[in-house]
Design a protein around this motif. Structure first.
Motif, short mmCIF file in Angstrom:
data_model
loop_
_atom_site.label_atom_id
_atom_site.label_comp_id
_atom_site.label_asym_id
_atom_site.label_seq_id
_atom_site.Cartn_x
_atom_site.Cartn_y
_atom_site.Cartn_z
N SER A 116 0.81 -1.23 0.00
CA SER A 116 0.00 0.00 0.00
C SER A 116 0.84 1.27 0.00
O SER A 116 0.31 2.36 -0.17
CB SER A 116 -0.93 0.00 1.23
OG SER A 116 -0.18 -0.03 2.43
N ALA A 117 2.15 1.13 0.16
CA ALA A 117 3.02 2.30 0.11
C ALA A 117 3.38 2.68 -1.32
O ALA A 117 3.95 3.75 -1.55
CB ALA A 117 4.29 2.05 0.92
N GLU A 118 3.06 1.81 -2.29
CA GLU A 118 3.36 2.06 -3.69
C GLU A 118 2.05 2.26 -4.46
O GLU A 118 0.98 1.86 -4.02
CB GLU A 118 4.10 0.87 -4.32
CG GLU A 118 5.45 0.57 -3.73
CD GLU A 118 6.08 -0.63 -4.40
OE1 GLU A 118 7.30 -0.79 -4.26
OE2 GLU A 118 5.37 -1.40 -5.08
N THR A 119 2.17 2.86 -5.64
CA THR A 119 1.03 2.93 -6.54
C THR A 119 1.26 1.98 -7.71
O THR A 119 2.39 1.82 -8.17
CB THR A 119 0.79 4.34 -7.08
OG1 THR A 119 1.96 4.78 -7.79
CG2 THR A 119 0.47 5.30 -5.95
N CYS A 120 0.18 1.31 -8.14
CA CYS A 120 0.22 0.41 -9.29
C CYS A 120 -0.77 0.90 -10.33
O CYS A 120 -1.83 0.31 -10.57
CB CYS A 120 -0.10 -1.02 -8.86
SG CYS A 120 1.26 -1.88 -8.03
N GLY A 121 -0.45 2.03 -10.93
CA GLY A 121 -1.29 2.59 -11.96
C GLY A 121 -2.63 3.06 -11.42
O GLY A 121 -2.71 3.58 -10.30
N GLY A 122 -3.66 2.88 -12.22
CA GLY A 122 -4.99 3.31 -11.84
C GLY A 122 -5.93 3.11 -12.99
O GLY A 122 -5.57 2.50 -13.99
N PRO A 123 -7.16 3.60 -12.87
CA PRO A 123 -8.08 3.51 -14.00
C PRO A 123 -7.52 4.29 -15.19
O PRO A 123 -7.22 5.47 -15.06
CB PRO A 123 -9.36 4.14 -13.47
CG PRO A 123 -9.22 4.09 -11.98
CD PRO A 123 -7.76 4.26 -11.72
N ASN A 124 -7.36 3.63 -16.30
CA ASN A 124 -6.86 4.26 -17.52
C ASN A 124 -5.41 4.73 -17.42
O ASN A 124 -5.00 5.59 -18.18
CB ASN A 124 -7.74 5.44 -17.94
CG ASN A 124 -9.20 5.07 -18.02
OD1 ASN A 124 -9.54 4.02 -18.55
ND2 ASN A 124 -10.06 5.91 -17.47
N ARG A 125 -4.66 4.18 -16.48
CA ARG A 125 -3.26 4.59 -16.32
C ARG A 125 -2.36 3.41 -15.97
O ARG A 125 -2.77 2.49 -15.28
CB ARG A 125 -3.11 5.66 -15.23
CG ARG A 125 -3.76 7.00 -15.57
CD ARG A 125 -3.04 7.66 -16.75
NE ARG A 125 -3.53 9.00 -17.00
CZ ARG A 125 -4.57 9.28 -17.76
NH1 ARG A 125 -5.28 8.31 -18.30
NH2 ARG A 125 -4.95 10.53 -17.97
N LEU A 126 -1.13 3.46 -16.46
CA LEU A 126 -0.14 2.41 -16.24
C LEU A 126 1.15 3.03 -15.72
O LEU A 126 1.68 3.96 -16.31
CB LEU A 126 0.12 1.69 -17.58
CG LEU A 126 1.08 0.51 -17.62
CD1 LEU A 126 0.50 -0.70 -16.94
CD2 LEU A 126 1.43 0.17 -19.05
N ASP A 127 1.66 2.53 -14.58
CA ASP A 127 2.97 2.94 -14.07
C ASP A 127 4.04 2.14 -14.81
O ASP A 127 4.07 0.92 -14.71
CB ASP A 127 3.08 2.68 -12.56
CG ASP A 127 2.41 3.75 -11.73
OD1 ASP A 127 1.84 3.40 -10.69
OD2 ASP A 127 2.45 4.91 -12.12
N VAL A 128 4.93 2.79 -15.53
CA VAL A 128 5.86 2.10 -16.42
C VAL A 128 7.30 2.28 -15.95
O VAL A 128 7.73 3.38 -15.63
CB VAL A 128 5.73 2.63 -17.87
CG1 VAL A 128 6.69 1.92 -18.79
CG2 VAL A 128 4.31 2.44 -18.35
#
Length: 398
Positions: A116-128
């Motif tokens: 939970s300390a990281e983000t893994c993209g989101g709706p319509n978004r990708l962390d690359v």
């Protein structure tokens, strides 16, 4: 009007997080110390920025950036991206435009399921993220190496046997190239735990189905399959009009987007005649379905193929098949699962067909999984149903 939902993802580049490989991977995968963050990219199921979906140990519930990076690296890719909290996508380049997203990192805001300390993209978004030794972003998305054992091979089975269970499918236990199975439904009938069971919602339910929901929410469920041949009208097909199929997806399947890999309806992609709803083929049925399924999220396409092993005029059934699978990918821009395929011919002719198409599918990054028809006596099993046929041995070992 867009017929496919845009999905946001964040892409991971090898550079920011320290990684440690397991002892097993150390002998085959080059250790890389860091991943470089490329940014928040816009993704779209009609043209994935990273085309290869992979699983991480523990499934989507354990997703974190490092787990995705490790999985992509082990599969031979140098770019990794996390999306919808629990999805991992890989490639050797970012394709189909993708980004970075015009609004920066604004929608890469979903917490990773496993951290939970990281983000893994989101709706319509990708962390690359990308490896520090990655190829140019204009390079091919072909893996840098093709593993000898891909795990793409699956089993299409049912419980129509004297024990009324998955005993026929379990005869394939121990063959490392066979990794998953489905039975056109959602009880697994005690499929061996060494295989991933993929539940299917065969047709439109008459109402809420708690058993379907329970099957999808089972801890070991990673992917789900939708309607079986809704594009066709024969008695063993689900025969659903495109608009009705879309409404059914929104009600019974879309609620699991982000937590499970979702397949499109299983259609006969080489059908060139009429289909459910009118005088148009299955590819057109699919387009009408997508046009009605606005806001739907898909992780992979699911297609069927049936044709002669050696068509008329001396043409190659294997070439027909490979061209058909390639067409599905180029049309839908999603990883492809070939959930049913068979060529009509003698056992030796079918074996010759498999000897051509299995290595080809294992080598294609966009072919995610496949299952030959089927795990039944006289097909992949011998006539007695107590062992693999010669055809079954070829399927398990080629």
């Amino acid at each position: 009007m867009s017929i496919l939902q845009a999905a946001a993802f964040s892409v991971l580049l090898l550079g920011a997080n320290c990684m440690t490989l397991s002892a097993e991977r150390a002998s085959t995968v080059e250790t890389r110390a860091t991943w470089k963050f490329l940014g928040c990219y816009t993704d779209n199921v009609s043209g994935r920025a990273l085309p290869n979906a992979v699983s991480v140990p523990g499934g989507s519930a354990a997703m974190q950036n490092e787990a995705c990076q490790t999985a992509c690296m082990a599969a031979g890719f140098s770019i990794a991206g996390t999306e919808y909290s629990g999805e991992c996508w890989c490639g050797n380049s970012v394709i189909n435009g993708g980004g970075p997203a015009p609004d920066g990192n604004a929608l890469c805001n979903m917490k990773c399921n496993g951290n939970s300390a990281e983000t893994c993209g989101g709706p319509n978004r990708l962390d690359v993220y990308s490896s520090t030794s990655s190829p140019s972003t204009t390079s091919s998305n072909t893996p840098t190496s093709t593993p000898g054992t891909t795990g793409k091979r699956g089993l299409a089975y049912n419980n129509n046997n004297p024990s009324a269970n998955a005993g026929y499918a379990n005869l394939f236990k121990g063959y490392s190239k066979v990794s998953w199975g489905y039975d056109w439904g959602y009880p697994s009938w005690n499929l061996d735990a060494s295989f991933e069971f993929v539940p299917m919602l065969w047709g439109l339910p008459s109402g809420p189905d708690p058993k379907w929901t329970a099957a999808v929410q089972t801890a070991n469920t990673k992917n789900i399959l939708g309607f079986n041949e809704p594009d066709l009208t024969y008695s063993a097909s689900s025969n659903i009009l495109p608009a009705n199929a879309a409404a059914g997806y929104k009600t019974y399947i879309e609620p699991f987007a982000g937590s499970r890999g979702i397949g499109m309806p299983n259609v006969l992609w080489n059908n060139v005649g009429s289909s459910s709803g009118g005088n148009y083929n299955s590819a057109q049925w699919t387009q009408y379905f997508l046009g009605n399924c606005t806001g739907c999220h898909f992780d992979f396409a699911a297609i069927h193929y049936y044709q002669d092993c050696f068509p008329a005029n001396g043409q190659s059934g294997a070439e027909w098949f490979m061209g058909n699978v390639t067409d599905a990918y180029k049309t839908l821009h999603l990883p492809v699962w070939v959930t049913e395929f068979e060529c009509y011919g003698s056992e030796d002719q079918q074996i010759a067909f498999l000897q051509q198409v299995l290595p080809w599918m294992d080598a294609q990054s966009y072919v995610a999984r496949y299952a030959y028809f089927g795990v039944f006596p006289g097909y992949l099993l011998n006539a007695a149903g107590n062992g693999l046929s010669k055809l079954g041995m070829a399927y398990a070992t080629v």
